[in-house]
Design a protein around this motif. Structure first.
Motif, PDB file in Angstrom:
ATOM      1  N   THR A   1      34.896  -9.704 -37.061  1.00 11.48           N
ATOM      2  CA  THR A   1      36.300  -9.371 -37.276  1.00 11.48           C
ATOM      3  C   THR A   1      36.549  -9.248 -38.771  1.00 11.48           C
ATOM      4  OG1 THR A   1      36.939 -10.516 -35.269  1.00 11.48           O
ATOM      5  CG2 THR A   1      38.677 -10.109 -36.869  1.00 11.48           C
ATOM      6  N   ASP A   2      37.199  -8.163 -39.179  1.00 13.91           N
ATOM      7  CA  ASP A   2      37.539  -7.910 -40.572  1.00 13.91           C
ATOM      8  C   ASP A   2      38.991  -7.443 -40.603  1.00 13.91           C
ATOM      9  OD1 ASP A   2      37.686  -7.243 -43.250  1.00 13.91           O
ATOM     10  OD2 ASP A   2      35.936  -5.946 -43.243  1.00 13.91           O
ATOM     11  N   HIS A   3      39.823  -8.166 -41.322  1.00 12.94           N
ATOM     12  CA  HIS A   3      41.253  -7.846 -41.386  1.00 12.94           C
ATOM     13  C   HIS A   3      41.871  -7.789 -39.981  1.00 12.94           C
ATOM     14  CE1 HIS A   3      40.152  -6.866 -45.487  1.00 12.94           C
ATOM     15  NE2 HIS A   3      41.422  -6.935 -45.791  1.00 12.94           N
ATOM     16  N   GLY A   4      41.392  -8.647 -39.093  1.00 15.61           N
ATOM     17  CA  GLY A   4      41.928  -8.729 -37.743  1.00 15.61           C
ATOM     18  C   GLY A   4      41.474  -7.626 -36.806  1.00 15.61           C
ATOM     19  N   LEU A   5      40.488  -6.834 -37.237  1.00 22.99           N
ATOM     20  CA  LEU A   5      39.989  -5.716 -36.434  1.00 22.99           C
ATOM     21  C   LEU A   5      38.491  -5.831 -36.215  1.00 22.99           C
ATOM     22  CD1 LEU A   5      41.938  -2.903 -38.313  1.00 22.99           C
ATOM     23  CD2 LEU A   5      42.344  -3.639 -35.951  1.00 22.99           C
ATOM     24  N   PRO A   6      37.989  -5.388 -35.058  1.00 18.96           N
ATOM     25  CA  PRO A   6      36.542  -5.401 -34.833  1.00 18.96           C
ATOM     26  C   PRO A   6      35.840  -4.414 -35.768  1.00 18.96           C
ATOM     27  CG  PRO A   6      37.749  -5.096 -32.780  1.00 18.96           C
ATOM     28  CD  PRO A   6      38.732  -4.938 -33.899  1.00 18.96           C
ATOM     29  N   ARG A   7      34.800  -4.901 -36.442  1.00 16.64           N
ATOM     30  CA  ARG A   7      34.031  -4.070 -37.374  1.00 16.64           C
ATOM     31  C   ARG A   7      32.562  -4.155 -36.988  1.00 16.64           C
ATOM     32  NH1 ARG A   7      34.043  -4.586 -44.003  1.00 16.64           N
ATOM     33  NH2 ARG A   7      32.323  -3.140 -44.348  1.00 16.64           N
ATOM     34  N   LEU A   8      31.913  -3.006 -36.901  1.00 14.52           N
ATOM     35  CA  LEU A   8      30.501  -2.956 -36.533  1.00 14.52           C
ATOM     36  C   LEU A   8      29.631  -3.243 -37.747  1.00 14.52           C
ATOM     37  CD1 LEU A   8      30.544   0.180 -34.221  1.00 14.52           C
ATOM     38  CD2 LEU A   8      30.734  -2.237 -33.580  1.00 14.52           C
ATOM     39  N   ARG A   9      28.715  -4.182 -37.581  1.00 18.60           N
ATOM     40  CA  ARG A   9      27.792  -4.535 -38.662  1.00 18.60           C
ATOM     41  C   ARG A   9      26.877  -3.342 -38.949  1.00 18.60           C
ATOM     42  NH1 ARG A   9      27.406  -9.187 -40.513  1.00 18.60           N
ATOM     43  NH2 ARG A   9      28.049 -10.296 -38.631  1.00 18.60           N
ATOM     44  N   ASP A  10      26.577  -3.134 -40.193  1.00 18.78           N
ATOM     45  CA  ASP A  10      25.649  -2.098 -40.662  1.00 18.78           C
ATOM     46  C   ASP A  10      26.172  -0.670 -40.529  1.00 18.78           C
ATOM     47  OD1 ASP A  10      23.796  -4.101 -41.331  1.00 18.78           O
ATOM     48  OD2 ASP A  10      22.953  -4.079 -39.310  1.00 18.78           O
TER      49      ASP A  10
END
Length: 177
Positions: free
Chosen positions: A102-111
């Protein structure tokens, strides 16, 4: 008004290189949602706006409209599997095979090759799709070749590795000015 045949239109548009992204959001209780989207583009520098288009029947569209926020994960070369997973109905998109946080409350895909977090700025009617304009609130990128889609196949920019890159010292000097 004359219109063109839908199959011919689809065939011509298949030849257009498109970025491959996974758009994500979270619902009110924090459950992640996402889907592969190739209709993504930058729109404005001042204010910083991007656009993504969704079929009106998209389950993710309803989630984004409800949340009022979305993230755009710009996939990189070799992330075809993620693009396919997030495009497949019924797939476990955020299961153990998907590295995310989670980044800034949103799902973020690694890489991922890039990341853009947005607040939903407005919605524009566009035929059988809705065009969502997002006000960019955060972003980042890695120096990775982008994943693109054309002629119904994945690839990347053929000369990505050959492009000139500024030296880090030049970048630091430019930022200090």
């Amino acid at each position: 008004m004359t219109t063109v045949d839908a199959n011919r239109f689809r065939a011509v548009m298949a030849a257009v290189c498109a970025p491959v992204t996974v758009v994500t959001t979270s619902d009110a209780i924090g459950i992640p949602h996402g889907a592969t989207v190739s209709s993504f583009t930058s729109l404005s520098l001042d204010p910083p706006l991007v656009s993504v288009a969704f079929d009106r029947r998209s389950a993710l569209l309803a989630q984004v409209l409800d949340a009022g926020r979305f993230g755009v994960n710009l996939l990189g070369q070799g992330q075809d599997d993620l693009a396919v997973r997030f495009a497949t109905r019924g797939a476990d998109r955020f299961g153990p095979e998907t590295a995310w946080f989670t980044d800034h409350g949103l799902p973020r895909l690694r890489d991922a090759a890039g990341w853009v977090a947005c607040n939903l700025d407005r919605v524009v009617e566009a035929g059988d799709h809705l065009l969502l304009l997002g006000l960019v609130t955060d972003l980042g990128r890695a120096d990775l070749p982008p994943l693109v889609y054309a002629h119904r196949t994945f690839g990347t920019h053929s000369r990505f590795a050959e492009r000139p890159r500024p030296l880090i010292i030049d970048h630091i000097a430019a930022c200090a000015r």
